[in-house]
Design a protein around this motif. Structure first.
Motif, PDB file in Angstrom:
ATOM      1  N   TYR A 125     -26.824  53.753  -1.743  1.00  0.00           N
ATOM      2  CA  TYR A 125     -26.288  55.030  -1.280  1.00  0.00           C
ATOM      3  C   TYR A 125     -24.963  54.888  -0.548  1.00  0.00           C
ATOM      4  O   TYR A 125     -24.465  55.843   0.041  1.00  0.00           O
ATOM      5  N   GLY A 126     -24.387  53.697  -0.561  1.00  0.00           N
ATOM      6  CA  GLY A 126     -23.027  53.509  -0.086  1.00  0.00           C
ATOM      7  C   GLY A 126     -22.871  53.343   1.409  1.00  0.00           C
ATOM      8  O   GLY A 126     -21.776  53.487   1.927  1.00  0.00           O
ATOM      9  N   LEU A 127     -23.944  53.045   2.126  1.00  0.00           N
ATOM     10  CA  LEU A 127     -23.854  52.856   3.566  1.00  0.00           C
ATOM     11  C   LEU A 127     -24.607  51.592   3.949  1.00  0.00           C
ATOM     12  O   LEU A 127     -25.758  51.417   3.558  1.00  0.00           O
ATOM     13  N   GLU A 128     -23.964  50.729   4.699  1.00  0.00           N
ATOM     14  CA  GLU A 128     -24.612  49.510   5.193  1.00  0.00           C
ATOM     15  C   GLU A 128     -25.157  49.839   6.574  1.00  0.00           C
ATOM     16  O   GLU A 128     -24.407  50.007   7.522  1.00  0.00           O
ATOM     17  N   ASN A 129     -26.472  49.973   6.694  1.00  0.00           N
ATOM     18  CA  ASN A 129     -27.094  50.333   7.961  1.00  0.00           C
ATOM     19  C   ASN A 129     -27.740  49.092   8.568  1.00  0.00           C
ATOM     20  O   ASN A 129     -28.900  48.797   8.301  1.00  0.00           O
ATOM     21  N   ARG A 130     -27.002  48.379   9.382  1.00  0.00           N
ATOM     22  CA  ARG A 130     -27.499  47.133   9.967  1.00  0.00           C
ATOM     23  C   ARG A 130     -28.632  47.375  10.967  1.00  0.00           C
ATOM     24  O   ARG A 130     -29.390  46.473  11.257  1.00  0.00           O
ATOM     25  N   GLN A 131     -28.741  48.583  11.503  1.00  0.00           N
ATOM     26  CA  GLN A 131     -29.814  48.905  12.441  1.00  0.00           C
ATOM     27  C   GLN A 131     -31.131  49.175  11.729  1.00  0.00           C
ATOM     28  O   GLN A 131     -32.188  49.147  12.342  1.00  0.00           O
ATOM     29  N   ALA A 132     -31.066  49.460  10.435  1.00  0.00           N
ATOM     30  CA  ALA A 132     -32.274  49.734   9.644  1.00  0.00           C
ATOM     31  C   ALA A 132     -32.142  49.067   8.274  1.00  0.00           C
ATOM     32  O   ALA A 132     -32.078  49.747   7.246  1.00  0.00           O
ATOM     33  N   PRO A 133     -32.128  47.724   8.225  1.00  0.00           N
ATOM     34  CA  PRO A 133     -31.919  47.033   6.957  1.00  0.00           C
ATOM     35  C   PRO A 133     -33.059  47.231   5.960  1.00  0.00           C
ATOM     36  O   PRO A 133     -32.901  46.950   4.778  1.00  0.00           O
ATOM     37  N   TYR A 134     -34.195  47.710   6.429  1.00  0.00           N
ATOM     38  CA  TYR A 134     -35.346  47.963   5.566  1.00  0.00           C
ATOM     39  C   TYR A 134     -35.173  49.214   4.714  1.00  0.00           C
ATOM     40  O   TYR A 134     -35.915  49.412   3.756  1.00  0.00           O
TER      41      TYR A 134
END
Length: 178
Positions: A125-134
């Motif tokens: 989806y084009g977003l790297e969410n390091r706080q929620a890698p799951y």
């Protein structure tokens, strides 16, 4: 055309996988069914002192102490609602392929549906969410977006060490003593 298609007049089907669908608030999420050990009703849990708020507690299951996390609280900071459709879903948690896996409990809202689809239908989806890698890729269907939750990415190293201590906890320590 291959021999099967010639004899049966059909094309080969796409690789299909089964997913357990659940909700966090109004949003839909999915776990791959191959990760699921068992789906239970919500059970009483023993709280873990000084654990993060999203660690719901532990319970004894088949001779093993199983830690349980509330995925609603982990993801959005609000406890899962106590509904009849809220389930305690036991999953295979294998953060490292070189180590033995564990059983981890997840409290999931509205965990009552399944979906069979091609895993390739889920797209980044084009977003790297390091706080929620799951939180993995998404799939669009008639009901909107469905996001894949990757079980093995749920816990960071410090929480993993807290929930799966070495040596493991003894379930008899949690039983009432006369």
């Amino acid at each position: 055309m291959g021999e099967f298609e010639t004899r049966h007049g059909t094309a080969p089907t796409a690789r299909q996988a089964l997913f357990l669908v659940f909700r966090i608030g109004n949003e839909r999420y999915a776990l791959q069914a191959i990760d699921v050990v068992e789906v239970l009703p919500r059970l009483p849990l023993k709280p873990i002192a000084r654990a993060p708020a999203w660690v719901a507690g532990v319970f004894a299951w088949r001779g093993t102490v199983v830690p349980v996390i509330d995925l609603c609280a982990l993801t959005f900071g609000q406890d899962a609602e106590a509904r009849t459709s809220t389930r305690l879903v036991l999953v295979h948690y294998r953060p490292d392929s070189g180590q033995a896996g564990h059983v981890l409990g997840l409290i999931l809202e509205q965990a009552t549906d399944t979906l069979r689809c091609d895993p390739a239908d889920f797209q980044p989806y084009g977003l790297e969410n390091r706080q929620a890698p799951y939180l993995g890729p998404v799939r669009e269907d008639a009901q909107g977006l469905l996001q894949w939750v990757r079980v093995n990415d749920l816990l960071d190293a410090s929480v993993h060490a807290m929930l799966f201590p070495t040596p493991p906890l003894n379930p008899h320590d949690f039983e009432a003593r006369p």
